[in-house]
Each structure stands twice: as C-alpha cells, then as structure tokens.
Scaffold this motif. Structure first.
Motif, mmCIF file in Angstrom:
data_model
loop_
_atom_site.group_PDB
_atom_site.id
_atom_site.type_symbol
_atom_site.label_atom_id
_atom_site.label_comp_id
_atom_site.label_asym_id
_atom_site.label_seq_id
_atom_site.Cartn_x
_atom_site.Cartn_y
_atom_site.Cartn_z
ATOM 1 N N THR A 255 0.891 -1.211 1.508
ATOM 2 C CA THR A 255 2.224 -0.900 2.021
ATOM 3 C C THR A 255 2.519 -1.710 3.277
ATOM 4 O O THR A 255 3.632 -2.219 3.467
ATOM 5 N N ALA A 256 1.508 -1.830 4.133
ATOM 6 C CA ALA A 256 1.685 -2.611 5.359
ATOM 7 C C ALA A 256 1.992 -4.071 5.043
ATOM 8 O O ALA A 256 2.826 -4.701 5.714
ATOM 9 N N LYS A 257 1.358 -4.628 4.027
ATOM 10 C CA LYS A 257 1.611 -6.026 3.670
ATOM 11 C C LYS A 257 3.065 -6.235 3.258
ATOM 12 O O LYS A 257 3.665 -7.275 3.585
ATOM 13 N N ARG A 258 3.627 -5.262 2.559
ATOM 14 C CA ARG A 258 5.036 -5.394 2.173
ATOM 15 C C ARG A 258 5.936 -5.427 3.414
ATOM 16 O O ARG A 258 6.903 -6.178 3.470
ATOM 17 N N LEU A 259 5.590 -4.607 4.398
ATOM 18 C CA LEU A 259 6.382 -4.569 5.628
ATOM 19 C C LEU A 259 6.159 -5.818 6.473
ATOM 20 O O LEU A 259 7.091 -6.342 7.101
ATOM 21 N N LEU A 260 4.932 -6.312 6.488
ATOM 22 C CA LEU A 260 4.609 -7.489 7.297
ATOM 23 C C LEU A 260 5.212 -8.764 6.718
ATOM 24 O O LEU A 260 5.360 -9.767 7.437
ATOM 25 N N SER A 261 5.528 -8.739 5.432
ATOM 26 C CA SER A 261 6.101 -9.939 4.815
ATOM 27 C C SER A 261 7.569 -10.120 5.162
ATOM 28 O O SER A 261 8.195 -11.089 4.727
ATOM 29 N N LYS A 262 8.123 -9.187 5.943
ATOM 30 C CA LYS A 262 9.513 -9.273 6.385
ATOM 31 C C LYS A 262 9.551 -9.413 7.902
ATOM 32 O O LYS A 262 8.739 -8.834 8.613
ATOM 33 N N ARG A 263 10.519 -10.128 8.384
ATOM 34 C CA ARG A 263 10.691 -10.240 9.829
ATOM 35 C C ARG A 263 11.350 -8.960 10.338
ATOM 36 O O ARG A 263 12.164 -8.362 9.651
ATOM 37 N N GLY A 264 10.972 -8.551 11.517
ATOM 38 C CA GLY A 264 11.632 -7.380 12.093
ATOM 39 C C GLY A 264 10.675 -6.413 12.751
ATOM 40 O O GLY A 264 10.493 -6.450 13.974
ATOM 41 N N PRO A 265 10.020 -5.523 11.960
ATOM 42 C CA PRO A 265 9.203 -4.486 12.597
ATOM 43 C C PRO A 265 7.992 -5.070 13.310
ATOM 44 O O PRO A 265 7.360 -6.010 12.832
ATOM 45 N N SER A 266 7.684 -4.522 14.470
ATOM 46 C CA SER A 266 6.510 -4.962 15.221
ATOM 47 C C SER A 266 5.250 -4.436 14.558
ATOM 48 O O SER A 266 5.300 -3.549 13.700
ATOM 49 N N LEU A 267 4.096 -4.962 14.964
ATOM 50 C CA LEU A 267 2.822 -4.496 14.402
ATOM 51 C C LEU A 267 2.611 -3.017 14.692
ATOM 52 O O LEU A 267 2.115 -2.270 13.837
ATOM 53 N N SER A 268 2.971 -2.577 15.882
ATOM 54 C CA SER A 268 2.793 -1.161 16.217
ATOM 55 C C SER A 268 3.710 -0.289 15.372
ATOM 56 O O SER A 268 3.322 0.805 14.943
ATOM 57 N N GLU A 269 4.921 -0.751 15.090
ATOM 58 C CA GLU A 269 5.839 0.013 14.240
ATOM 59 C C GLU A 269 5.324 0.090 12.815
ATOM 60 O O GLU A 269 5.402 1.140 12.170
ATOM 61 N N VAL A 270 4.791 -1.010 12.328
ATOM 62 C CA VAL A 270 4.201 -1.005 10.987
ATOM 63 C C VAL A 270 3.021 -0.049 10.941
ATOM 64 O O VAL A 270 2.860 0.738 10.000
ATOM 65 N N ALA A 271 2.176 -0.095 11.964
ATOM 66 C CA ALA A 271 0.993 0.768 12.009
ATOM 67 C C ALA A 271 1.368 2.239 11.886
ATOM 68 O O ALA A 271 0.785 2.983 11.063
#
Length: 309
Positions: A255-271
C-alpha cells in the motif's frame, strides 16, 4: 477478592521494583490473559522476594543476565541454591509459592501462562489436556524461548510499534512450545480442516486490510470464520506462506508503494496512513521487506515515471 495474574504491576511488586515494568498481553486462548513482563534492577535492596497469590498458572522465565548462587524457596521451604546463567529458561508453578533471594542485579523476561490458556490450546486442537508442566529447578537451554523473547523485547522497548496481531502470534507460539516441550502436549493432526476455504481466506484478508494498524486480535478474525485461533493461524500461513502479522506488514508495504509512486504525501504521512507508528518504524520495516528505504524507492519510482534518471 484476591487478584491473580503474575504480570505487569504484580511482577513489579513481587520483585520490589517500585514501578510497573513493561508488559505485553494477549487473550487469544479462551480469553485467558497470557503476558510477558520484562524486569530489571541493577541495584536492588537485599531481601526475599514477595509472594504471588496461589493460582493454577506458570511463570516461564528467560534469564537475560547471570545470577550466581540463586537461592529459591517453594511453599516456605528453601529448595535449592544454584548459578543461573543468562540465556537459560526456568519454569515456576505458581501454586507452589516460588520466591527467591534478591541480593544482586537481575534482568529477566517472565511469561505468564495460566491453566485456562493451556486447556484452551488443547481443546482447540482436539487433543488431551496436559496434567502439568515440568517445573524442576533446573535451567533449560531453550532456543525457541530465546528467539520469542528476543522478538518480544523489541515490542517491549517500542510498544507503539507492537501491533496486537504480532503479540497474539508470539504468545500463541510460546504457549504451544511450552506445552509441547514441558507438558508433553501433542497437536492433533487436522486433515479435513487443514486449509482455509477460499471465502475464509478472502474474508480474513479483508479484515486485515481494513485495520492496517493491526489492532484486531487474532481471536476476533478466527471467531468470525468459525475456527479456533490456533487452527486459523496455521491454516492462514499454509495458504499465504506468512503468519497473519507478517502478511499485514507486507500488505502495508504494498500500500505504501502505491502512495510513494505519487508526488504529494510526505514519508511521515505515508507511514501513518498505512498503519505504522512513526516514520522510523515505517523505514525499518519497508527497508527490510523492499530492500531499499522508502525515500530511495520513491526517487526510483518517480524517476522511472517521469523519465528522469
């Protein structure tokens, strides 16, 4: 009413720690409380330990520090005096009022395993209940207890990162191992119910995906599927290759990889959005599973998408 349950605050009082030691607890077998408590005192006051209320339960103690010339009492009588070595495991029957002389620094993990948990394990497996655990006053070189203890110490140090699925899994494994090794317990082979039906696997995965924080207990998922928690854990691993808590970690990373593949959310927000306690926790788990840090994975993914090197 006499309070029972030799963990947490009561272990702290037993060892005169003056504080509540770190504890993790589960109720995965017959709703019985199974717990682990870490105790340490580098400068104790000399004297005999306290006393637990007598109950049909056991303490499985993993020693993390040498304790030379340990004097042990049972039922008010001096039982033995022996050197205790770091890495060894001892079992104590709480019906026998175990106590020991505190006269030097100590550091241990204490697993609380009550009779209802042992009976629940046997009943769920359709096996004969064990009579008692072997609590002879000798240290055991038990690699399984050491491994489980090492895993749970991480959770005791960082309780915010220890989700309930992980705690349930480790405590179930500890209880089964202790019952087999020191009580002669034998799992009854389950043939007709050896695998999860497709609908059961799908529902279990849905339940896990709906709670990325891992707060849903194993017992709740197993009950919804009409299975015992021990059978569900074995069958889920057979179907997926992973125990439920590990499957959830991998799902979090996907799930994190899907979010990381987009610009926008920070690493802490993804976490936080995928159920990790903090960015540090996220980075450790992601790196262990994916082989690279989340930041490096994102740079590579976005560079690939945009055509940048």
């Amino acid at each position: 009413m006499i309070r029972t349950g030799a963990y947490g605050e009561r272990v702290g009082a037993f060892l005169r720690l003056g504080e509540v030691p770190p504890t993790l607890m589960t109720r995965s077998l017959r709703n019985a409380e199974i717990a682990v408590t870490e105790t340490r005192n580098d400068d104790p006051m000399v004297g005999l330990s306290g006393s637990f209320a007598a109950e049909d339960a056991y303490l499985v103690s993993l020693k993390l520090r040498d304790y030379p010339e340990c004097e042990i009492w049972e039922q008010g009588r001096h039982l033995t005096k022996a050197d205790v070595h770091a890495g060894t495991t001892y079992l104590y029957d709480l019906k026998a009022d175990p106590r020991y002389l505190i006269d030097k620094p100590f550091h241990s993990l204490h697993f609380y395993v009550p009779r209802p948990a042992l009976d629940g394990l046997a009943d769920q497996s359709g096996a004969r209940r064990i009579d008692a655990l072997d609590c002879s006053p000798v240290g055991h070189d038990d690699a399984v207890v050491r491994h489980i203890g090492a895993c749970l110490r991480e959770g005791l140090r960082r309780p915010d990162e220890a989700n309930q699925l992980f705690i349930d899994h480790m405590m179930l494994a500890l209880t089964a191992h202790v019952a087999e090794t020191y009580g002669g317990f034998q799992h009854k082979v389950e043939t007709s119910r050896g695998a999860l039906a497709p609908w059961q696997l799908a529902r279990a995965c849905d339940k896990l995906e709906a709670d990325l924080g891992g707060k849903v207990p194993l017992q709740a998922i197993a009950t919804e599927l009409g299975l015992s928690v021990s059978h569900f854990s074995r069958a889920f691993r057979a179907a997926t290759g992973l125990p439920p808590y590990r499957w959830l970690l991998h799902h979090r990373v996907r799930t994190a990889k899907r979010l990381l593949s987009k610009r926008g959310p920070s690493l802490s927000e993804v976490a936080i959005s995928v159920g990790f306690a903090n960015q540090s926790h996220f980075t450790r788990v992601f790196s262990a599973i994916a082989g690279v840090s989340p930041g490096a994975w994102r740079r590579d993914a976005l560079g690939t998408v945009s055509g940048e090197g």
